[in-house]
Design a protein around this motif. Structure first.
Motif, PDB file in Angstrom:
ATOM      1  N   ASN A 171       0.803  -1.221   0.000  1.00  0.00           N
ATOM      2  CA  ASN A 171       0.000   0.000   0.000  1.00  0.00           C
ATOM      3  C   ASN A 171       0.838   1.273   0.000  1.00  0.00           C
ATOM      4  N   ALA A 172       2.156   1.114  -0.040  1.00  0.00           N
ATOM      5  CA  ALA A 172       3.038   2.282  -0.038  1.00  0.00           C
ATOM      6  C   ALA A 172       3.182   2.846  -1.451  1.00  0.00           C
ATOM      7  N   VAL A 173       3.286   4.157  -1.542  1.00  0.00           N
ATOM      8  CA  VAL A 173       3.591   4.809  -2.818  1.00  0.00           C
ATOM      9  C   VAL A 173       5.098   4.664  -3.048  1.00  0.00           C
ATOM     10  N   VAL A 174       5.461   4.205  -4.257  1.00  0.00           N
ATOM     11  CA  VAL A 174       6.870   3.955  -4.584  1.00  0.00           C
ATOM     12  C   VAL A 174       7.365   5.054  -5.513  1.00  0.00           C
ATOM     13  N   HIS A 175       8.308   5.844  -5.033  1.00  0.00           N
ATOM     14  CA  HIS A 175       8.848   6.970  -5.775  1.00  0.00           C
ATOM     15  C   HIS A 175      10.109   6.537  -6.510  1.00  0.00           C
ATOM     16  N   VAL A 176      10.138   6.792  -7.816  1.00  0.00           N
ATOM     17  CA  VAL A 176      11.256   6.324  -8.635  1.00  0.00           C
ATOM     18  C   VAL A 176      11.370   7.221  -9.863  1.00  0.00           C
ATOM     19  N   ARG A 177      12.558   7.344 -10.403  1.00  0.00           N
ATOM     20  CA  ARG A 177      12.723   8.112 -11.637  1.00  0.00           C
ATOM     21  C   ARG A 177      12.044   7.392 -12.804  1.00  0.00           C
ATOM     22  N   ALA A 178      11.476   8.174 -13.712  1.00  0.00           N
ATOM     23  CA  ALA A 178      10.704   7.616 -14.820  1.00  0.00           C
ATOM     24  C   ALA A 178      11.535   6.677 -15.684  1.00  0.00           C
ATOM     25  N   GLU A 179      12.825   7.015 -15.901  1.00  0.00           N
ATOM     26  CA  GLU A 179      13.679   6.164 -16.727  1.00  0.00           C
ATOM     27  C   GLU A 179      13.855   4.785 -16.099  1.00  0.00           C
ATOM     28  N   GLU A 180      13.941   4.754 -14.786  1.00  0.00           N
ATOM     29  CA  GLU A 180      14.118   3.479 -14.083  1.00  0.00           C
ATOM     30  C   GLU A 180      12.839   2.657 -14.142  1.00  0.00           C
ATOM     31  N   HIS A 181      11.722   3.301 -13.958  1.00  0.00           N
ATOM     32  CA  HIS A 181      10.442   2.603 -14.034  1.00  0.00           C
ATOM     33  C   HIS A 181      10.240   2.004 -15.418  1.00  0.00           C
ATOM     34  N   ARG A 182      10.559   2.751 -16.459  1.00  0.00           N
ATOM     35  CA  ARG A 182      10.427   2.243 -17.815  1.00  0.00           C
ATOM     36  C   ARG A 182      11.319   1.042 -18.050  1.00  0.00           C
ATOM     37  N   ALA A 183      12.568   1.117 -17.611  1.00  0.00           N
ATOM     38  CA  ALA A 183      13.510   0.019 -17.830  1.00  0.00           C
ATOM     39  C   ALA A 183      13.067  -1.249 -17.126  1.00  0.00           C
ATOM     40  N   ALA A 184      12.490  -1.114 -15.931  1.00  0.00           N
ATOM     41  CA  ALA A 184      12.072  -2.288 -15.171  1.00  0.00           C
ATOM     42  C   ALA A 184      10.756  -2.868 -15.674  1.00  0.00           C
ATOM     43  N   SER A 185       9.853  -2.009 -16.117  1.00  0.00           N
ATOM     44  CA  SER A 185       8.527  -2.479 -16.530  1.00  0.00           C
ATOM     45  C   SER A 185       8.476  -2.886 -17.997  1.00  0.00           C
ATOM     46  N   SER A 186       9.320  -2.270 -18.829  1.00  0.00           N
ATOM     47  CA  SER A 186       9.350  -2.603 -20.261  1.00  0.00           C
ATOM     48  C   SER A 186      10.805  -2.683 -20.721  1.00  0.00           C
TER      49      SER A 186
ATOM     50  N   LYS B 120      16.477  -6.855 -19.106  1.00  0.00           N
ATOM     51  CA  LYS B 120      15.705  -8.045 -18.767  1.00  0.00           C
ATOM     52  C   LYS B 120      16.390  -8.851 -17.677  1.00  0.00           C
ATOM     53  N   TYR B 121      17.731  -8.851 -17.696  1.00  0.00           N
ATOM     54  CA  TYR B 121      18.488  -9.651 -16.740  1.00  0.00           C
ATOM     55  C   TYR B 121      18.465  -9.033 -15.351  1.00  0.00           C
ATOM     56  N   ARG B 122      18.580  -7.716 -15.266  1.00  0.00           N
ATOM     57  CA  ARG B 122      18.819  -7.121 -13.950  1.00  0.00           C
ATOM     58  C   ARG B 122      17.550  -6.888 -13.130  1.00  0.00           C
ATOM     59  N   TYR B 123      16.379  -6.846 -13.768  1.00  0.00           N
ATOM     60  CA  TYR B 123      15.141  -6.617 -13.025  1.00  0.00           C
ATOM     61  C   TYR B 123      14.332  -7.904 -12.929  1.00  0.00           C
ATOM     62  N   ARG B 124      13.717  -8.137 -11.766  1.00  0.00           N
ATOM     63  CA  ARG B 124      12.937  -9.348 -11.521  1.00  0.00           C
ATOM     64  C   ARG B 124      11.447  -9.017 -11.557  1.00  0.00           C
ATOM     65  N   ARG B 125      10.741  -9.525 -12.556  1.00  0.00           N
ATOM     66  CA  ARG B 125       9.320  -9.229 -12.709  1.00  0.00           C
ATOM     67  C   ARG B 125       8.502  -9.633 -11.485  1.00  0.00           C
ATOM     68  N   ALA B 126       8.912 -10.728 -10.846  1.00  0.00           N
ATOM     69  CA  ALA B 126       8.166 -11.199  -9.677  1.00  0.00           C
ATOM     70  C   ALA B 126       8.106 -10.144  -8.579  1.00  0.00           C
ATOM     71  N   GLN B 127       9.127  -9.313  -8.492  1.00  0.00           N
ATOM     72  CA  GLN B 127       9.174  -8.306  -7.434  1.00  0.00           C
ATOM     73  C   GLN B 127       8.181  -7.167  -7.659  1.00  0.00           C
ATOM     74  N   PHE B 128       7.629  -7.072  -8.891  1.00  0.00           N
ATOM     75  CA  PHE B 128       6.673  -6.019  -9.199  1.00  0.00           C
ATOM     76  C   PHE B 128       5.286  -6.570  -9.521  1.00  0.00           C
ATOM     77  N   ALA B 129       5.093  -7.870  -9.300  1.00  0.00           N
ATOM     78  CA  ALA B 129       3.831  -8.506  -9.681  1.00  0.00           C
ATOM     79  C   ALA B 129       2.649  -7.997  -8.858  1.00  0.00           C
ATOM     80  N   HIS B 130       2.909  -7.439  -7.669  1.00  0.00           N
ATOM     81  CA  HIS B 130       1.820  -6.925  -6.845  1.00  0.00           C
ATOM     82  C   HIS B 130       1.330  -5.551  -7.318  1.00  0.00           C
ATOM     83  N   ARG B 131       1.901  -5.041  -8.406  1.00  0.00           N
ATOM     84  CA  ARG B 131       1.515  -3.769  -9.001  1.00  0.00           C
ATOM     85  C   ARG B 131       1.710  -2.609  -8.020  1.00  0.00           C
TER      86      ARG B 131
END
Length: 280
Positions: free
Chosen positions: A116-131, A138-149
Motif C-alpha cells: 500500500n506504499a507509494v513507490v517513488h522512482v525516476r521515470a527512466e528506471e520505471h520504464r527500464a524495469a517495466s518494459s 531483462k536480466y537485472r530486473y525481476r518481474r516477480a518483485q513487481f507482480a503486486h503492481r
C-alpha cells in the motif's frame, strides 16, 4: 526527522575476491544492503527495501540464482525491512512511502512487503524495469518483485541545482527535506536520496559507488575486484564516472554539511550507526 540505518541484505562474495587487496577485509569480505527508515512524524518512509521477506521463502526465484551466486547473498528473516521495523517497535503498515535509488533485485526485493506504499522512482528506471528494452535490462530486473503492481510515482528530469548536482527535486506527498538527486550510470534511472535531518544532510548514493575508499579525500582507491564489478554492472560508463567525481568533490568540500554513503559499504553503515546511537 529520525533516521534509522538498516542492513536489509548481507552479501559475501565467493572467496572474498571483490574486496581482495583491502587490509583486514579479505578474511570476511562483506557487502550490505544499506536502507533507511525515516520517521516523519505522521508516517514512515523507506529508502530502498533490500531482499524482502519473500526472498526468505524462495530465494532463488525471488532474487535469481545467478545474482545469488555472483554476490554470495545470505538471506535472513531478521534482516528484512519488515522484521527490523517491528523490532524498533514500529508498525510496517505505517510505511506509506518508499523512495527507490533504483530497482535492482537487492534494492527492490522488499517492495511487495509494503503493497500500500507509494513507490517513488525516476521515470527512466520505471520504464527500464517495466518494459525492458534489451537483454541487460531483462536480466537485472525481476518481474516477480513487481507482480503486486506497486503504486508508482515517477519523476522526469525537471528540478533545481543542489551542491553541484542538477535536476534535484522534492517528492509528491513527502516532506520537502527529502530530495531525489539524479545519479545516472549504474542504471539509466539511478538516483541518490538526500535527507535534511536538521543536523546536516545525508545523501544515500545507492550504487553510484561501492567502496568507502572511493570517496577518500586525499587518495581515492578501490580494490581491483570491486572496480571490475562496478564496470560489469554499469549501464552508462561516462555518466557513472562523472557522478562519482561529483560525489567525491561533495564529500571532500562539504563534509561538514553533507554525509555521503553508498548502499553496499559495511564500513559506512557501521560509522553511521555509531553516529546515531540506538539505530539499527
Amino acid at each position: 526527522m529520525k533516521v534509522h540505518h538498516l542492513n536489509c541484505g548481507t552479501m559475501r562474495p565467493p572467496a572474498g575476491k571483490l574486496l581482495d587487496g583491502e587490509p583486514g577485509l579479505l578474511r570476511r569480505a562483506e557487502l550490505v544492503a544499506h536502507c533507511l527508515l525515516i520517521e516523519t512524524g505522521d508516517s514512515l518512509v523507506l529508502v530502498d527495501t533490500g531482499f524482502g521477506s519473500q526472498a526468505v521463502a524462495r530465494p532463488g526465484e525471488w532474487l535469481g540464482r545467478p545474482f545469488m551466486a555472483l554476490v554470495g547473498a545470505r538471506v535472513e528473516a531478521a534482516e528484512t525491512a519488515v522484521a527490523q521495523i517491528e523490532a524498533l517497535g514500529l508498525d510496517p503498515a505505517d510505511v506509506r512511502h518508499i523512495v527507490m535509488t533504483h530497482l535492482d533485485v537487492d534494492h527492490a526485493g522488499g517492495l511487495a512487503d509494503f503493497p500500500n506504499a507509494v513507490v517513488h522512482v525516476r521515470a527512466e528506471e520505471h520504464r527500464a524495469a517495466s518494459s525492458p528494452a534489451n537483454a541487460g535490462e531483462k536480466y537485472r530486473y525481476r518481474r516477480a518483485q513487481f507482480a503486486h503492481r506497486p503504486l508508482w510515482s515517477t519523476y522526469d528530469g525537471a528540478g533545481e541545482p543542489w551542491f553541484g548536482f542538477e535536476a534535484v527535486r522534492s517528492l509528491k506527498g513527502l516532506p520537502e527535506e527529502i530530495l531525489l538527486v539524479p545519479l545516472s550510470g549504474h542504471t539509466l534511472g539511478h538516483t541518490g536520496v538526500a535527507i535534511d535531518t536538521g543536523d546536516g544532510w545525508l545523501l544515500h548514493a545507492g550504487d553510484a559507488y561501492f567502496f568507502h575508499g572511493q570517496l577518500d579525500p586525499v587518495a581515492p582507491h578501490c580494490p581491483p575486484g570491486l572496480t571490475a564489478f562496478q564496470n560489469i554492472v554499469q549501464t552508462l560508463r561516462r555518466p557513472r564516472l562523472e557522478n562519482l567525481a561529483r560525489l567525491h568533490e561533495l564529500a571532500r568540500d562539504h563534509q561538514d554539511e553533507v554525509t555521503v554513503f553508498s548502499a553496499h559499504s559495511p564500513v559506512e553503515l557501521a560509522a553511521l550507526r555509531r553516529r546515531s546511537p540506538g539505530t539499527e
